[in-house]
Design a protein around this motif. Structure first.
Motif, PDB file in Angstrom:
ATOM      1  N   TRP A 105       0.288  17.539  -1.914  1.00 35.38           N
ATOM      2  CA  TRP A 105       0.549  17.483  -0.473  1.00 35.38           C
ATOM      3  C   TRP A 105      -0.398  16.510   0.216  1.00 35.38           C
ATOM      4  N   ALA A 106      -1.674  16.529  -0.167  1.00 38.10           N
ATOM      5  CA  ALA A 106      -2.645  15.605   0.433  1.00 38.10           C
ATOM      6  C   ALA A 106      -2.263  14.152   0.145  1.00 38.10           C
ATOM      7  N   LEU A 107      -1.863  13.861  -1.077  1.00 32.68           N
ATOM      8  CA  LEU A 107      -1.430  12.499  -1.401  1.00 32.68           C
ATOM      9  C   LEU A 107      -0.133  12.141  -0.675  1.00 32.68           C
ATOM     10  N   THR A 108       0.733  13.114  -0.505  1.00 31.13           N
ATOM     11  CA  THR A 108       1.976  12.892   0.224  1.00 31.13           C
ATOM     12  C   THR A 108       1.684  12.595   1.692  1.00 31.13           C
ATOM     13  N   LEU A 109       0.712  13.294   2.273  1.00 27.80           N
ATOM     14  CA  LEU A 109       0.324  13.015   3.659  1.00 27.80           C
ATOM     15  C   LEU A 109      -0.243  11.604   3.806  1.00 27.80           C
ATOM     16  N   LEU A 110      -1.047  11.188   2.833  1.00 26.44           N
ATOM     17  CA  LEU A 110      -1.575   9.825   2.862  1.00 26.44           C
ATOM     18  C   LEU A 110      -0.444   8.815   2.798  1.00 26.44           C
ATOM     19  N   SER A 111       0.489   9.049   1.916  1.00 21.61           N
ATOM     20  CA  SER A 111       1.645   8.156   1.790  1.00 21.61           C
ATOM     21  C   SER A 111       2.515   8.199   3.036  1.00 21.61           C
ATOM     22  N   MET A 112       2.647   9.382   3.645  1.00 21.59           N
ATOM     23  CA  MET A 112       3.424   9.491   4.883  1.00 21.59           C
ATOM     24  C   MET A 112       2.780   8.679   6.002  1.00 21.59           C
TER      25      MET A 112
ATOM     26  N   PHE B 201       0.823  -1.200   0.000  1.00 17.42           N
ATOM     27  CA  PHE B 201       0.000   0.000   0.000  1.00 17.42           C
ATOM     28  C   PHE B 201       0.864   1.260   0.000  1.00 17.42           C
ATOM     29  N   PHE B 202       1.928   1.240   0.795  1.00 21.60           N
ATOM     30  CA  PHE B 202       2.817   2.396   0.862  1.00 21.60           C
ATOM     31  C   PHE B 202       3.441   2.681  -0.500  1.00 21.60           C
ATOM     32  N   ILE B 203       3.932   1.659  -1.168  1.00 16.79           N
ATOM     33  CA  ILE B 203       4.605   1.870  -2.448  1.00 16.79           C
ATOM     34  C   ILE B 203       3.633   2.389  -3.502  1.00 16.79           C
ATOM     35  N   ILE B 204       2.442   1.819  -3.563  1.00 20.59           N
ATOM     36  CA  ILE B 204       1.460   2.275  -4.558  1.00 20.59           C
ATOM     37  C   ILE B 204       1.095   3.743  -4.329  1.00 20.59           C
ATOM     38  N   PHE B 205       0.800   4.108  -3.085  1.00 15.15           N
ATOM     39  CA  PHE B 205       0.420   5.500  -2.810  1.00 15.15           C
ATOM     40  C   PHE B 205       1.610   6.448  -2.938  1.00 15.15           C
ATOM     41  N   ALA B 206       2.807   5.988  -2.618  1.00 11.16           N
ATOM     42  CA  ALA B 206       3.992   6.833  -2.787  1.00 11.16           C
ATOM     43  C   ALA B 206       4.257   7.088  -4.268  1.00 11.16           C
ATOM     44  N   LEU B 207       4.033   6.088  -5.107  1.00 17.51           N
ATOM     45  CA  LEU B 207       4.198   6.295  -6.551  1.00 17.51           C
ATOM     46  C   LEU B 207       3.182   7.308  -7.076  1.00 17.51           C
ATOM     47  N   ILE B 208       1.939   7.178  -6.645  1.00 14.23           N
ATOM     48  CA  ILE B 208       0.916   8.134  -7.079  1.00 14.23           C
ATOM     49  C   ILE B 208       1.268   9.536  -6.593  1.00 14.23           C
ATOM     50  N   ALA B 209       1.660   9.655  -5.333  1.00 14.23           N
ATOM     51  CA  ALA B 209       2.017  10.963  -4.774  1.00 14.23           C
ATOM     52  C   ALA B 209       3.222  11.555  -5.489  1.00 14.23           C
ATOM     53  N   SER B 210       4.201  10.724  -5.841  1.00 17.16           N
ATOM     54  CA  SER B 210       5.401  11.258  -6.490  1.00 17.16           C
ATOM     55  C   SER B 210       5.116  11.734  -7.911  1.00 17.16           C
ATOM     56  N   VAL B 211       4.261  11.029  -8.627  1.00 19.64           N
ATOM     57  CA  VAL B 211       3.922  11.479  -9.987  1.00 19.64           C
ATOM     58  C   VAL B 211       3.116  12.777  -9.933  1.00 19.64           C
ATOM     59  N   VAL B 212       2.143  12.841  -9.030  1.00 21.99           N
ATOM     60  CA  VAL B 212       1.355  14.068  -8.894  1.00 21.99           C
ATOM     61  C   VAL B 212       2.238  15.207  -8.372  1.00 21.99           C
ATOM     62  N   GLY B 213       3.155  14.902  -7.455  1.00 20.88           N
ATOM     63  CA  GLY B 213       4.058  15.921  -6.936  1.00 20.88           C
ATOM     64  C   GLY B 213       5.000  16.468  -7.989  1.00 20.88           C
ATOM     65  N   ALA B 214       5.514  15.596  -8.849  1.00 25.88           N
ATOM     66  CA  ALA B 214       6.387  16.059  -9.930  1.00 25.88           C
ATOM     67  C   ALA B 214       5.606  16.924 -10.915  1.00 25.88           C
TER      68      ALA B 214
ATOM     69  N   MET C  55      12.812   5.674   1.077  1.00 23.68           N
ATOM     70  CA  MET C  55      11.532   6.123   0.534  1.00 23.68           C
ATOM     71  C   MET C  55      10.628   6.673   1.642  1.00 23.68           C
ATOM     72  N   GLU C  56      10.607   5.987   2.770  1.00 23.64           N
ATOM     73  CA  GLU C  56       9.811   6.455   3.919  1.00 23.64           C
ATOM     74  C   GLU C  56      10.307   7.812   4.405  1.00 23.64           C
ATOM     75  N   ALA C  57      11.611   7.943   4.544  1.00 23.43           N
ATOM     76  CA  ALA C  57      12.182   9.202   5.023  1.00 23.43           C
ATOM     77  C   ALA C  57      11.871  10.340   4.062  1.00 23.43           C
ATOM     78  N   PHE C  58      11.989  10.086   2.767  1.00 26.45           N
ATOM     79  CA  PHE C  58      11.700  11.123   1.784  1.00 26.45           C
ATOM     80  C   PHE C  58      10.236  11.541   1.838  1.00 26.45           C
TER      81      PHE C  58
END
Length: 161
Positions: free
Chosen positions: A107-114, A65-78, A133-136
């Motif tokens: 930011w909202a997706l990043t918070l979910l991933s965090m 779950f973390f990896i999937i949401f982190a990927l979504i957050a990173s693409v939207v963040g970029a 990845m967690e730290a970032f």
């Protein structure tokens, strides 16, 4: 005064973009490993009861779950960073809504991933790449908020009479 916040916003924007790219690269590696080493089943056999399509051979139960949401957050963040570059170049009220709204969604997706990263840290049993990845994601939740506050404060300073 608003013009003095432009370099700060630009620095945060570049920092966030680089960190989102690193998270996307590590997340891509994790998905590649999951596909290569994932669950395979012979023809004619049924799937086991505990089969999960979000299975990752590294980490713990929260990793998928973390990896999937982190990927979504990173693409939207970029993508939000690209909208931010346009706003930094123009630095006017016409480009602010696109930059601010995309930054808030990222930011909202990043918070979910965090939050999922915190759960993964709590469960333990992960490798160095996942820790990175967690730290970032935890750092990005703070720097993305600082970027949003900087852009909005510059806009409020410019709008004063």
């Amino acid at each position: 005064m608003a013009e003095s916040l432009k370099p700060v916003a630009g620095l945060l924007l570049v920092l966030n973009f680089c960190m989102y790219v690193v998270v996307a690269a590590i997340g891509g590696w994790a998905v590649d490993v999951a596909i290569d080493r994932g669950f395979t089943i012979a023809p004619g056999l049924v799937l086991p009861a505990q089969f999960s399509p979000i299975f990752f051979p590294m980490g713990n139960a929260a990793t998928g779950f973390f990896i999937i949401f982190a990927l979504i957050a990173s693409v939207v963040g970029a993508a939000a960073a690209l909208a931010g570059v346009n706003h930094i170049r123009a630095w006017n009220s016409d480009s602010l809504p696109a930059a601010a709204s995309s930054a808030i969604i990222a930011w909202a997706l990043t918070l979910l991933s965090m939050g999922l990263a915190c759960k993964e840290i709590d469960m333990e049993g992960r490798n160095a790449r996942l820790r990175t990845m967690e730290a970032f994601m935890i750092i990005l939740s703070a720097t993305q908020l600082l970027y949003i506050l900087t852009v909005h404060s510059a806009a409020s300073i410019r709008s004063r009479p």
